[in-house]
Motif scaffolding. Sequence first.
Motif, PDB file in Angstrom:
ATOM      1  N   GLN A  57       0.862  -1.351  -0.041  1.00 21.03           N
ATOM      2  CA  GLN A  57       0.056  -0.144  -0.048  1.00 21.03           C
ATOM      3  C   GLN A  57       0.771   1.324   0.160  1.00 21.03           C
ATOM      4  O   GLN A  57       0.685   2.292  -0.565  1.00 21.03           O
ATOM      5  N   LEU A  58       2.079   1.066   0.753  1.00 22.87           N
ATOM      6  CA  LEU A  58       2.775   2.443   0.634  1.00 22.87           C
ATOM      7  C   LEU A  58       3.622   2.324  -0.746  1.00 22.87           C
ATOM      8  O   LEU A  58       3.742   3.541  -1.316  1.00 22.87           O
ATOM      9  N   GLY A  59       3.784   1.516  -1.384  1.00 24.01           N
ATOM     10  CA  GLY A  59       4.350   1.470  -2.743  1.00 24.01           C
ATOM     11  C   GLY A  59       3.203   2.138  -3.796  1.00 24.01           C
ATOM     12  O   GLY A  59       3.667   2.815  -4.597  1.00 24.01           O
ATOM     13  N   VAL A  60       2.098   1.775  -3.631  1.00 24.30           N
ATOM     14  CA  VAL A  60       0.813   2.484  -4.279  1.00 24.30           C
ATOM     15  C   VAL A  60       0.772   3.624  -4.211  1.00 24.30           C
ATOM     16  O   VAL A  60       0.491   4.684  -5.088  1.00 24.30           O
ATOM     17  N   VAL A  61       0.969   4.236  -3.088  1.00 25.79           N
ATOM     18  CA  VAL A  61       1.011   5.637  -2.651  1.00 25.79           C
ATOM     19  C   VAL A  61       2.040   6.333  -3.261  1.00 25.79           C
ATOM     20  O   VAL A  61       2.100   7.320  -3.833  1.00 25.79           O
ATOM     21  N   LEU A  62       2.987   5.921  -3.050  1.00 29.57           N
ATOM     22  CA  LEU A  62       4.495   6.267  -3.773  1.00 29.57           C
ATOM     23  C   LEU A  62       4.337   6.310  -5.243  1.00 29.57           C
ATOM     24  O   LEU A  62       4.824   7.370  -6.055  1.00 29.57           O
ATOM     25  N   PHE A  63       3.652   5.513  -6.013  1.00 30.89           N
ATOM     26  CA  PHE A  63       3.576   5.304  -7.169  1.00 30.89           C
ATOM     27  C   PHE A  63       2.541   6.644  -7.839  1.00 30.89           C
ATOM     28  O   PHE A  63       2.786   7.251  -8.703  1.00 30.89           O
TER      29      PHE A  63
ATOM     30  N   GLU B 140       5.767  -7.942 -13.727  1.00 31.73           N
ATOM     31  CA  GLU B 140       5.866  -6.783 -12.662  1.00 31.73           C
ATOM     32  C   GLU B 140       5.036  -5.638 -12.757  1.00 31.73           C
ATOM     33  O   GLU B 140       4.329  -5.568 -14.011  1.00 31.73           O
ATOM     34  N   VAL B 141       5.058  -4.700 -12.031  1.00 34.04           N
ATOM     35  CA  VAL B 141       4.195  -3.307 -12.330  1.00 34.04           C
ATOM     36  C   VAL B 141       4.706  -2.626 -13.254  1.00 34.04           C
ATOM     37  O   VAL B 141       5.900  -2.226 -13.166  1.00 34.04           O
ATOM     38  N   PRO B 142       4.061  -2.212 -14.477  1.00 33.11           N
ATOM     39  CA  PRO B 142       4.456  -1.571 -15.268  1.00 33.11           C
ATOM     40  C   PRO B 142       4.758   0.266 -14.802  1.00 33.11           C
ATOM     41  O   PRO B 142       3.971   0.715 -14.125  1.00 33.11           O
ATOM     42  N   PHE B 143       5.664   0.890 -15.212  1.00 33.90           N
ATOM     43  CA  PHE B 143       5.883   2.116 -14.872  1.00 33.90           C
ATOM     44  C   PHE B 143       5.789   3.036 -16.144  1.00 33.90           C
ATOM     45  O   PHE B 143       6.372   2.809 -17.178  1.00 33.90           O
ATOM     46  N   PRO B 144       4.910   4.227 -16.072  1.00 33.11           N
ATOM     47  CA  PRO B 144       4.662   4.774 -17.088  1.00 33.11           C
ATOM     48  C   PRO B 144       5.667   5.704 -17.733  1.00 33.11           C
ATOM     49  O   PRO B 144       5.789   6.206 -18.952  1.00 33.11           O
ATOM     50  N   LYS B 145       7.040   5.891 -16.966  1.00 34.21           N
ATOM     51  CA  LYS B 145       7.934   6.829 -17.466  1.00 34.21           C
ATOM     52  C   LYS B 145       8.978   6.384 -16.634  1.00 34.21           C
ATOM     53  O   LYS B 145       9.085   5.935 -15.748  1.00 34.21           O
ATOM     54  N   PRO B 146      10.277   6.711 -17.210  1.00 28.96           N
ATOM     55  CA  PRO B 146      11.505   6.295 -16.510  1.00 28.96           C
ATOM     56  C   PRO B 146      11.719   7.137 -15.258  1.00 28.96           C
ATOM     57  O   PRO B 146      11.273   8.113 -15.008  1.00 28.96           O
ATOM     58  N   LEU B 147      12.323   6.505 -14.242  1.00 26.46           N
ATOM     59  CA  LEU B 147      12.592   7.031 -12.904  1.00 26.46           C
ATOM     60  C   LEU B 147      14.355   6.946 -12.714  1.00 26.46           C
ATOM     61  O   LEU B 147      15.215   6.117 -13.225  1.00 26.46           O
ATOM     62  N   PRO B 148      14.976   7.650 -11.972  1.00 23.62           N
ATOM     63  CA  PRO B 148      16.216   7.715 -11.503  1.00 23.62           C
ATOM     64  C   PRO B 148      16.241   6.384 -10.896  1.00 23.62           C
ATOM     65  O   PRO B 148      15.531   5.692 -10.415  1.00 23.62           O
ATOM     66  N   GLU B 149      17.599   5.991 -11.000  1.00 26.62           N
ATOM     67  CA  GLU B 149      17.715   4.283 -10.853  1.00 26.62           C
ATOM     68  C   GLU B 149      17.469   4.084  -9.039  1.00 26.62           C
ATOM     69  O   GLU B 149      16.812   3.193  -8.856  1.00 26.62           O
ATOM     70  N   GLU B 150      17.718   5.142  -8.235  1.00 27.93           N
ATOM     71  CA  GLU B 150      17.571   4.641  -6.668  1.00 27.93           C
ATOM     72  C   GLU B 150      16.019   4.811  -6.550  1.00 27.93           C
ATOM     73  O   GLU B 150      15.519   4.045  -5.838  1.00 27.93           O
TER      74      GLU B 150
ATOM     75  N   ARG C 201      13.702   4.301  -8.624  1.00 25.88           N
ATOM     76  CA  ARG C 201      13.148   3.130  -9.391  1.00 25.88           C
ATOM     77  C   ARG C 201      13.083   1.755  -8.392  1.00 25.88           C
ATOM     78  O   ARG C 201      12.131   0.946  -8.180  1.00 25.88           O
ATOM     79  N   ASP C 202      14.440   1.661  -8.071  1.00 27.04           N
ATOM     80  CA  ASP C 202      14.829   0.510  -7.197  1.00 27.04           C
ATOM     81  C   ASP C 202      13.776   0.472  -5.920  1.00 27.04           C
ATOM     82  O   ASP C 202      13.238  -0.577  -5.493  1.00 27.04           O
ATOM     83  N   LEU C 203      13.562   1.420  -5.291  1.00 28.35           N
ATOM     84  CA  LEU C 203      12.647   1.487  -4.114  1.00 28.35           C
ATOM     85  C   LEU C 203      11.420   1.199  -4.358  1.00 28.35           C
ATOM     86  O   LEU C 203      10.804   0.476  -3.903  1.00 28.35           O
ATOM     87  N   LEU C 204      10.839   2.003  -5.385  1.00 28.85           N
ATOM     88  CA  LEU C 204       9.427   1.452  -5.938  1.00 28.85           C
ATOM     89  C   LEU C 204       9.238  -0.006  -6.147  1.00 28.85           C
ATOM     90  O   LEU C 204       8.175  -0.602  -6.179  1.00 28.85           O
ATOM     91  N   ARG C 205      10.342  -0.398  -7.034  1.00 27.47           N
ATOM     92  CA  ARG C 205      10.210  -1.764  -7.613  1.00 27.47           C
ATOM     93  C   ARG C 205      10.178  -2.895  -6.311  1.00 27.47           C
ATOM     94  O   ARG C 205       9.227  -3.674  -6.023  1.00 27.47           O
ATOM     95  N   GLY C 206      11.047  -2.383  -5.338  1.00 26.38           N
ATOM     96  CA  GLY C 206      10.975  -3.198  -3.968  1.00 26.38           C
ATOM     97  C   GLY C 206       9.668  -2.972  -3.240  1.00 26.38           C
ATOM     98  O   GLY C 206       9.355  -4.124  -2.610  1.00 26.38           O
ATOM     99  N   CYS C 207       9.078  -1.896  -3.118  1.00 27.31           N
ATOM    100  CA  CYS C 207       7.687  -1.887  -2.582  1.00 27.31           C
ATOM    101  C   CYS C 207       6.571  -2.669  -3.402  1.00 27.31           C
ATOM    102  O   CYS C 207       5.446  -2.933  -2.662  1.00 27.31           O
ATOM    103  N   LEU C 208       6.697  -2.581  -4.734  1.00 29.41           N
ATOM    104  CA  LEU C 208       5.635  -3.147  -5.616  1.00 29.41           C
ATOM    105  C   LEU C 208       5.990  -4.369  -5.925  1.00 29.41           C
ATOM    106  O   LEU C 208       5.515  -4.881  -7.170  1.00 29.41           O
ATOM    107  N   ALA C 209       7.142  -5.327  -5.582  1.00 25.52           N
ATOM    108  CA  ALA C 209       7.398  -6.831  -5.930  1.00 25.52           C
ATOM    109  C   ALA C 209       5.944  -7.525  -6.005  1.00 25.52           C
ATOM    110  O   ALA C 209       5.122  -7.420  -4.837  1.00 25.52           O
TER     111      ALA C 209
END
Length: 382
Positions: free
Chosen positions: A315-321, A341-351, A353-361
Motif C-alpha cells: 500500500q505504501l508502494g501504491v501511494v508512492l506510485f 511486474e508492475v509497469p511504470f509509465p515513464k523512466p525514473l532515477p535508478e535509486e 526506481r529500485d525503491l518503488l520496485r521493492g515496494c511493488l514486488a
Amino acid sequence: MTIKTRPSGPAKRRKIRACRSCAAVNGLDQEKHQSPKFLKSKSRKRPETSSADSDPVPRPSGVSHVSQRSLGTEGHSGKRKREEEDETEKDSKKSRSKSPIRGPTEQPTLNSKYLTLQPLCNGGFGRIWSGVRRCDNLPVVIKYIDKVKVTFIEMEGDGISTRLPEEVYFLRRVGAGPDDDDSSVTPQVLDWYDLGPEVALVLEKPSPCMDLFDYLQDSLPAGVPVSETKIIFRHLVDAAIEMEAKGVFHRDIKPENILIETGGEMPRARYIDFGWAINFTPGQTFDEQYGTPQYLAPEWYRDRRYTSASVTAWQLGVVLFMMLFNMHLNINEDTIASMREVPFPKPLPEECRDLLRGCLALNPKKRLSLQEMRDHPWLKPN
C-alpha cells in the motif's frame, strides 16, 4: 469471500489565539469550507479510466492516469489560500486537551464543550464535521458513527476496565490518546461520547491541512516536487514502523487516509481513519480482506492470504506510485494473472526506481520490509 470496504474519513497542530471568539472562528470556517473544492473533496468518486482523459505519457497496462478532470486543475493556489487564511494564527500559543477518555455521556455535554461548525463529509460509516473547543477555540474534527457499526473493546488501566470504541482503542495504542504527547502516527483523539444511537469521536484538526488526494490535486499539472515526495514518504514509513512495533495493522493505507499538514516550510504526513485497524503479531497470516479494493495486495488475489508487513509495504508502494506519476495503479484479479511486474509509465532515477520496485514486488517474499524502505538510499536526507 466477500471483500469488506468502507469510505475514508478526518486528521503540526496549528497555533491559535485563546481569546478569539467562537463567532469569529465560525465565520472563518464557514468561508473556508463553503468553497466548492473543499466540499467535494470527501464526496468524490474514485476516478475511472476514460478515453476522454489525456495522458501525459503512453499508458502501460495496469496504470490509469489521474486526469486533471478528476484531480482538479487549481494548482497550489488552493493550498496557498488555506495557508493565508491561517496566517494570523502563526504567533499564538498551542492548545492541547489533557482530559481522560470518557465513558457514556449525554449530548449536552458534547455540545457544551465543543461547537459544531461545518460538515466535511458524509458516508456509509457516519458523518464528519469541523468544530472548535469552546474554552480555547482549538480546531477539532467531530466524527459521528452509527453505534451498530462500532465495535467496543475492553481496555484496562490503573485497575479500571474501560469499554472503548475500537477506533479510540487503536488511537491510544499508537500514542494518540488524550494524555499523550504529539503523535507522529496520527492526530490525537481528545474525547469520545456515547450518544445513544451513535458514537462521537473528537479529534484534533491541524490547520492548514488536507488529505493526500487533495494535495495531489493541488500539485497538477506539474506534480508533487521530488523533495516533498521524499519527505512525505519518509514520514509515512516512520509512522508505519512505529505502528508495526506496537502491533497495530492499519489495513487501509491510501491517499484519502493520509493527512498532509501544510503550515510549515515542508509538509508533514500522518495517517488517519483507523476504522479497519487490527492487532497483529509478527508473521501472522490473515485470510479475510478489509479495506479498499484498489489497494489490495497481489497475494490476496492469488492466495487469499496476506500478512501485515506485505500489505503495508504494498500500500505504501501504491501511494508512492501515485505521488511520482499522478496515476492510479490498477491491479485486480484479471490483470494480476498475466503480470510479471508492475509497469511504470515513464523512466525514473535508478535509486527511486529500485525503491518503488521493492515496494511493488508482486511476490510478497521479495517485497521490501519497512526498515529496508527507511534505510534505502533514495530516502536518505540530502
